[in-house]
Design an enzyme around this catalytic site. Structure first.
Site, PDB file in Angstrom:
ATOM      1  N   LYS A  56      11.996  -8.798  -3.542  1.00  0.00           N
ATOM      2  CA  LYS A  56      10.761  -8.009  -3.589  1.00  0.00           C
ATOM      3  C   LYS A  56      10.795  -7.070  -4.795  1.00  0.00           C
ATOM      4  O   LYS A  56       9.816  -6.922  -5.526  1.00  0.00           O
ATOM      5  CB  LYS A  56      10.603  -7.190  -2.299  1.00  0.00           C
ATOM      6  CG  LYS A  56      10.191  -8.037  -1.102  1.00  0.00           C
ATOM      7  CD  LYS A  56      10.309  -7.283   0.221  1.00  0.00           C
ATOM      8  CE  LYS A  56      10.003  -8.229   1.381  1.00  0.00           C
ATOM      9  NZ  LYS A  56      10.277  -7.669   2.694  1.00  0.00           N
ATOM     10  N   GLN A 100      12.254  -2.406   5.957  1.00  0.00           N
ATOM     11  CA  GLN A 100      12.697  -3.795   6.154  1.00  0.00           C
ATOM     12  C   GLN A 100      13.170  -3.989   7.604  1.00  0.00           C
ATOM     13  O   GLN A 100      14.025  -3.254   8.091  1.00  0.00           O
ATOM     14  CB  GLN A 100      13.823  -4.116   5.159  1.00  0.00           C
ATOM     15  CG  GLN A 100      14.280  -5.562   5.180  1.00  0.00           C
ATOM     16  CD  GLN A 100      13.209  -6.552   4.704  1.00  0.00           C
ATOM     17  OE1 GLN A 100      12.484  -6.288   3.756  1.00  0.00           O
ATOM     18  NE2 GLN A 100      13.119  -7.678   5.369  1.00  0.00           N
ATOM     19  N   ASP A 123       2.817  -3.364   4.790  1.00  0.00           N
ATOM     20  CA  ASP A 123       3.170  -4.495   5.656  1.00  0.00           C
ATOM     21  C   ASP A 123       2.043  -4.798   6.644  1.00  0.00           C
ATOM     22  O   ASP A 123       2.015  -5.865   7.253  1.00  0.00           O
ATOM     23  CB  ASP A 123       4.441  -4.153   6.463  1.00  0.00           C
ATOM     24  CG  ASP A 123       5.648  -4.943   5.996  1.00  0.00           C
ATOM     25  OD1 ASP A 123       5.453  -5.963   5.317  1.00  0.00           O
ATOM     26  OD2 ASP A 123       6.773  -4.545   6.337  1.00  0.00           O
TER      27      ASP A 123
END
Ligand code: NDP
Length: 306
Positions: A56, A100, A123
């Site tokens: 990422k 994460q 997200d």
């Protein structure tokens, strides 16, 4: 049909989307004298999470997005993690915050997701964004289902009225995927571990989305001839070659790729399918967050997708 034309090239689609995102991140810099910024928090040393975060960050840097990584020990307290997030929520130079997952067991994922400012929730997991998604009005759509929809809309001429079946009902993939397909006028069935006779459902699927987390569970007996199959699964298996200390193993999906290839019309590979699209969509959401946080219009580059 030649094998190559059956494969849905997620890397190619991700590259296409990132090329469209880049002028927007550059434009943001020209207007506001700083790059859009993403902060990723990683707790513990789960090797798979480390690889995802590294990828990422690499892509963010390549496409004009400032990215920072906060690495916390696996025994960090929930309170300390919340403090980190609260600081990032207040920092006007931070546009996107991503924690994460999975988190260690002593930390409540639900609580942590709830703490993130919905305007920085790239997200799309915060209840505000998640709820709005189901009402057809979300700022941030979870990256994996968004990436799947992007590929489907490019691969299928008219998605309206198709039978879509999803295996898996997680908040990260299955449920938001169902909402997106429903909004795209598909008839949607969600199946899960308690579904009886799963194949009775999947064999009716024009579009089959598989997100179970079981390596190569889906073979040709699940597939309607001519179906489009999207394999979300990422499973790391020990390499079949001689094991050595640096052996990172091999990646396989939830679908038996070679076995399904003949029956399906098209299929995403693993790696090189959904994974790269997930990252590209994260970059999209981050740049969008940057514009939103500056109360500036964001050009909809997903016109025709959403
Ligand atoms: P979860 O473990 O959260 O959910 C798995 C789902 O599969 C659950 O709904 C579960 O049912 C269902 N399931 C489990 N076993 C069966 C079975 N035998 N038959 C039918 N359904 C079953 O996983 P995620 O949704 O987070 O992830 C799924 C996969 O996708 C994983 O391999 C993950 O690594 C991958 N992934 C890939 C991403 C990418 O970028 N490509 C991003 C996110 C995930 P129940 O609810 O009843 O338990």
């Amino acid at each position: 049909m030649a094998i190559v034309s059956k494969i849905i090239d997620g890397k190619m689609y991700a590259g296409k989307l990132l090329e469209e995102i880049y002028p927007l991140s550059k434009g943001f810099f020209d207007n506001f004298n700083r790059k859009p910024s993403l902060t990723v928090i990683i707790v513990g040393d789960n090797p798979a999470s480390k690889i995802y975060v590294k990828n990422k960050i690499l892509i963010a840097n390549k496409y004009g997005i400032d990215s920072k990584e906060i690495i916390l020990a696996s025994d960090v307290s929930e309170d300390k993690l919340i403090k980190h997030i609260s600081t990032l929520n207040r920092d006007e130079n931070v546009d996107g915050i991503l924690v994460q997952l999975p988190l260690p067991k002593h930390i409540s994922e639900k609580k942590i997701i709830n703490i993130i400012n919905p305007s920085k929730d790239v997200d799309g997991f915060h209840p505000t964004n998640f709820g709005k998604l189901f009402m057809g009005d979300s700022k941030f759509i979870p990256c994996t289902p968004l990436g799947c929809l992007y590929m489907l809309k490019h691969e299928i001429e008219d998605i309206k009225g198709k039978n879509a079946v999803i295996i898996g009902r997680s908040n990260i993939v299955g449920k938001p995927m169902a909402s997106l397909l429903l909004s795209s006028d598909c008839s949607v069935t969600i199946t899960h571990s308690r579904t009886k006779n799963i194949q009775e459902h999947t064999r009716k699927a024009d579009i089959l989305i598989v997100a179970v987390g079981i390596p190569e569970m889906i073979d040709e007996t699940f597939i309607k001839p001519g179906a489009i199959v999207i394999d979300v699964g990422i499973n790391r298996l020990k390499s079949k070659t001689k094991h050595n200390a640096s052996d990172k193993g091999i990646l396989v999906g939830d679908v038996k790729f070679e076995n399904v290839l003949n029956t399906a019309k098209k299929i995403t590979p693993v790696p090189g399918g959904v994974g790269p699209m997930t990252i590209a969509c994260l970059m999209h959401n981050t740049v969008k967050a940057a514009y939103i946080n500056k109360k500036h219009d964001f050009i909809n580059i997903l016109e025709g997708i959403l």
